[in-house]
Design a protein around this motif. Structure first.
Motif, PDB file in Angstrom:
ATOM      1  N   ARG A  58       0.828  -1.203   0.000  1.00 31.90           N
ATOM      2  CA  ARG A  58       0.000   0.000   0.000  1.00 31.90           C
ATOM      3  C   ARG A  58       0.867   1.259   0.000  1.00 31.90           C
ATOM      4  NH1 ARG A  58      -5.262  -0.196   3.755  1.00 31.90           N
ATOM      5  NH2 ARG A  58      -6.366   1.586   2.903  1.00 31.90           N
ATOM      6  N   ASP A  59       1.911   1.245   0.818  1.00 38.22           N
ATOM      7  CA  ASP A  59       2.824   2.382   0.882  1.00 38.22           C
ATOM      8  C   ASP A  59       3.553   2.570  -0.452  1.00 38.22           C
ATOM      9  OD1 ASP A  59       4.112   4.525   2.342  1.00 38.22           O
ATOM     10  OD2 ASP A  59       5.913   3.264   2.278  1.00 38.22           O
ATOM     11  N   LEU A  60       3.940   1.486  -1.073  1.00 36.77           N
ATOM     12  CA  LEU A  60       4.580   1.558  -2.388  1.00 36.77           C
ATOM     13  C   LEU A  60       3.632   2.196  -3.395  1.00 36.77           C
ATOM     14  CD1 LEU A  60       6.871   0.864  -4.375  1.00 36.77           C
ATOM     15  CD2 LEU A  60       5.777  -1.368  -4.679  1.00 36.77           C
ATOM     16  N   GLY A  61       2.369   1.826  -3.350  1.00 38.80           N
ATOM     17  CA  GLY A  61       1.374   2.432  -4.229  1.00 38.80           C
ATOM     18  C   GLY A  61       1.249   3.928  -4.018  1.00 38.80           C
ATOM     19  N   ARG A  62       1.255   4.358  -2.762  1.00 36.12           N
ATOM     20  CA  ARG A  62       1.170   5.801  -2.481  1.00 36.12           C
ATOM     21  C   ARG A  62       2.381   6.539  -3.039  1.00 36.12           C
ATOM     22  NH1 ARG A  62      -1.357   4.005   2.521  1.00 36.12           N
ATOM     23  NH2 ARG A  62       0.680   3.816   3.491  1.00 36.12           N
ATOM     24  N   ARG A  63       3.581   5.938  -2.895  1.00 33.95           N
ATOM     25  CA  ARG A  63       4.793   6.575  -3.426  1.00 33.95           C
ATOM     26  C   ARG A  63       4.788   6.588  -4.956  1.00 33.95           C
ATOM     27  NH1 ARG A  63       7.244   3.143   0.415  1.00 33.95           N
ATOM     28  NH2 ARG A  63       8.256   1.985  -1.266  1.00 33.95           N
ATOM     29  N   LEU A  64       4.351   5.515  -5.546  1.00 34.50           N
ATOM     30  CA  LEU A  64       4.297   5.430  -7.003  1.00 34.50           C
ATOM     31  C   LEU A  64       3.295   6.426  -7.581  1.00 34.50           C
ATOM     32  CD1 LEU A  64       5.238   4.013  -9.560  1.00 34.50           C
ATOM     33  CD2 LEU A  64       3.536   2.242  -9.130  1.00 34.50           C
ATOM     34  N   ALA A  65       2.215   6.662  -6.864  1.00 37.76           N
ATOM     35  CA  ALA A  65       1.182   7.589  -7.329  1.00 37.76           C
ATOM     36  C   ALA A  65       1.739   8.991  -7.569  1.00 37.76           C
ATOM     37  CB  ALA A  65       0.034   7.654  -6.321  1.00 37.76           C
ATOM     38  N   ARG A  66       2.781   9.376  -6.848  1.00 39.35           N
ATOM     39  CA  ARG A  66       3.385  10.702  -7.034  1.00 39.35           C
ATOM     40  C   ARG A  66       3.947  10.878  -8.444  1.00 39.35           C
ATOM     41  NH1 ARG A  66       7.255  10.127  -2.205  1.00 39.35           N
ATOM     42  NH2 ARG A  66       5.781   9.263  -0.747  1.00 39.35           N
ATOM     43  N   LEU A  67       4.286   9.778  -9.105  1.00 39.25           N
ATOM     44  CA  LEU A  67       4.868   9.842 -10.447  1.00 39.25           C
ATOM     45  C   LEU A  67       3.817   9.775 -11.556  1.00 39.25           C
ATOM     46  CD1 LEU A  67       7.876   7.376 -10.047  1.00 39.25           C
ATOM     47  CD2 LEU A  67       7.912   9.868  -9.867  1.00 39.25           C
ATOM     48  N   LEU A  68       2.600   9.398 -11.204  1.00 39.48           N
ATOM     49  CA  LEU A  68       1.584   9.151 -12.221  1.00 39.48           C
ATOM     50  C   LEU A  68       0.897  10.426 -12.667  1.00 39.48           C
ATOM     51  CD1 LEU A  68       0.016   5.882 -10.775  1.00 39.48           C
ATOM     52  CD2 LEU A  68       1.746   6.116 -12.574  1.00 39.48           C
ATOM     53  N   ARG A  69       0.458  10.388 -13.933  1.00 41.52           N
ATOM     54  CA  ARG A  69      -0.252  11.523 -14.513  1.00 41.52           C
ATOM     55  C   ARG A  69      -1.290  10.992 -15.510  1.00 41.52           C
ATOM     56  NH1 ARG A  69       5.115  13.636 -17.610  1.00 41.52           N
ATOM     57  NH2 ARG A  69       4.935  12.336 -19.456  1.00 41.52           N
ATOM     58  N   LEU A 107      -2.286   3.269  -4.696  1.00 41.91           N
ATOM     59  CA  LEU A 107      -2.312   4.217  -5.816  1.00 41.91           C
ATOM     60  C   LEU A 107      -3.515   5.140  -5.688  1.00 41.91           C
ATOM     61  CD1 LEU A 107      -1.398   1.895  -8.832  1.00 41.91           C
ATOM     62  CD2 LEU A 107       0.030   3.698  -7.848  1.00 41.91           C
ATOM     63  N   GLY A 108      -4.675   4.551  -5.368  1.00 45.52           N
ATOM     64  CA  GLY A 108      -5.883   5.358  -5.193  1.00 45.52           C
ATOM     65  C   GLY A 108      -5.744   6.368  -4.075  1.00 45.52           C
ATOM     66  N   GLU A 109      -5.152   5.940  -2.963  1.00 45.58           N
ATOM     67  CA  GLU A 109      -4.926   6.870  -1.847  1.00 45.58           C
ATOM     68  C   GLU A 109      -3.974   7.982  -2.263  1.00 45.58           C
ATOM     69  OE1 GLU A 109      -3.508   4.392   1.315  1.00 45.58           O
ATOM     70  OE2 GLU A 109      -5.454   3.423   1.583  1.00 45.58           O
ATOM     71  N   GLY A 110      -2.907   7.607  -2.949  1.00 43.01           N
ATOM     72  CA  GLY A 110      -1.924   8.602  -3.378  1.00 43.01           C
ATOM     73  C   GLY A 110      -2.473   9.576  -4.407  1.00 43.01           C
ATOM     74  N   LEU A 111      -3.374   9.094  -5.264  1.00 44.99           N
ATOM     75  CA  LEU A 111      -3.986   9.966  -6.275  1.00 44.99           C
ATOM     76  C   LEU A 111      -5.136  10.782  -5.695  1.00 44.99           C
ATOM     77  CD1 LEU A 111      -4.086   7.502  -9.315  1.00 44.99           C
ATOM     78  CD2 LEU A 111      -2.641   9.543  -9.092  1.00 44.99           C
ATOM     79  N   GLY A 112      -5.622  10.393  -4.520  1.00 48.10           N
ATOM     80  CA  GLY A 112      -6.725  11.114  -3.892  1.00 48.10           C
ATOM     81  C   GLY A 112      -8.041  10.909  -4.620  1.00 48.10           C
ATOM     82  N   VAL A 113      -8.403   9.635  -4.829  1.00 46.19           N
ATOM     83  CA  VAL A 113      -9.639   9.350  -5.543  1.00 46.19           C
ATOM     84  C   VAL A 113     -10.748   8.948  -4.580  1.00 46.19           C
ATOM     85  CG1 VAL A 113      -8.408   8.689  -7.636  1.00 46.19           C
ATOM     86  CG2 VAL A 113      -9.039   6.917  -5.979  1.00 46.19           C
ATOM     87  N   ARG A 114     -11.976   9.017  -5.080  1.00 42.75           N
ATOM     88  CA  ARG A 114     -13.158   8.694  -4.279  1.00 42.75           C
ATOM     89  C   ARG A 114     -13.432   7.195  -4.318  1.00 42.75           C
ATOM     90  NH1 ARG A 114     -17.876  11.487  -6.595  1.00 42.75           N
ATOM     91  NH2 ARG A 114     -18.111   9.609  -7.826  1.00 42.75           N
TER      92      ARG A 114
END
Length: 150
Positions: free
Chosen positions: A2-13, A35-42
């Motif tokens: 989950r933490d890896l997903g949050r960090r990876l989300a910073r690179l996504l566009r 990733l969803g948490e990192g992107l801030g999605v509903r």
């Protein structure tokens, strides 16, 4: 994961395609949740196995997350066309579990995340160790610093 997903989300566009590969229980959905948490999605990012795909709109000004589980789809891109992922891709981040060999044709640029799960006691006492391999494909990922994720 989950933490890896949050960090990876910073690179996504918007327009990014991410393929998640790994055995059952490897952590693909948990990574997608991060990733969803990192992107801030509903909405809760859960396995879309039975609905095939879920769209999670952004709670802010970021891209929506389209989370796909291709496990039950055997027809490759032809079967995936019914999901209209090519329409969603330009403005969304599309994450496809079990996408290897099925959706690569959606985009010239993609990030392939392979999760290997090793069972047994590790040196630090963790009984459930994962190794994650990131493979960047295409020009878009040539500029990304994937070392910042690890």
């Amino acid at each position: 994961m989950r933490d890896l997903g949050r960090r990876l989300a910073r690179l996504l566009r918007p327009g990014d395609l991410v393929l998640l590969t790994g055995d059952l229980g490897a952590g693909k959905t948990t990574l997608a949740r991060g990733l969803g948490e990192g992107l801030g999605v509903r909405g809760a990012v859960t396995s879309p196995t039975f609905v095939i795909a879920r769209v999670h709109p952004s709670l802010g000004d970021g891209p929506p997350l389209v989370h796909v589980d291709a496990y039950r789809l055997g027809g490759g891109l032809d079967e995936m066309e019914d999901l209209d992922l090519d329409v969603s891709l330009p403005e969304s981040v599309v994450v496809v579990e079990w996408g290897e060999g099925r959706v690569e044709e959606l985009a010239d640029d993609r990030l392939h995340v392979v999760i290997e799960r090793e069972l047994g006691a590790a040196a630090d006492g963790d009984d459930d160790v994962r190794r994650v391999h990131l493979t960047a494909v295409g020009d878009r990922w040539g500029e990304a610093d994937l070392t910042s994720v690890g």
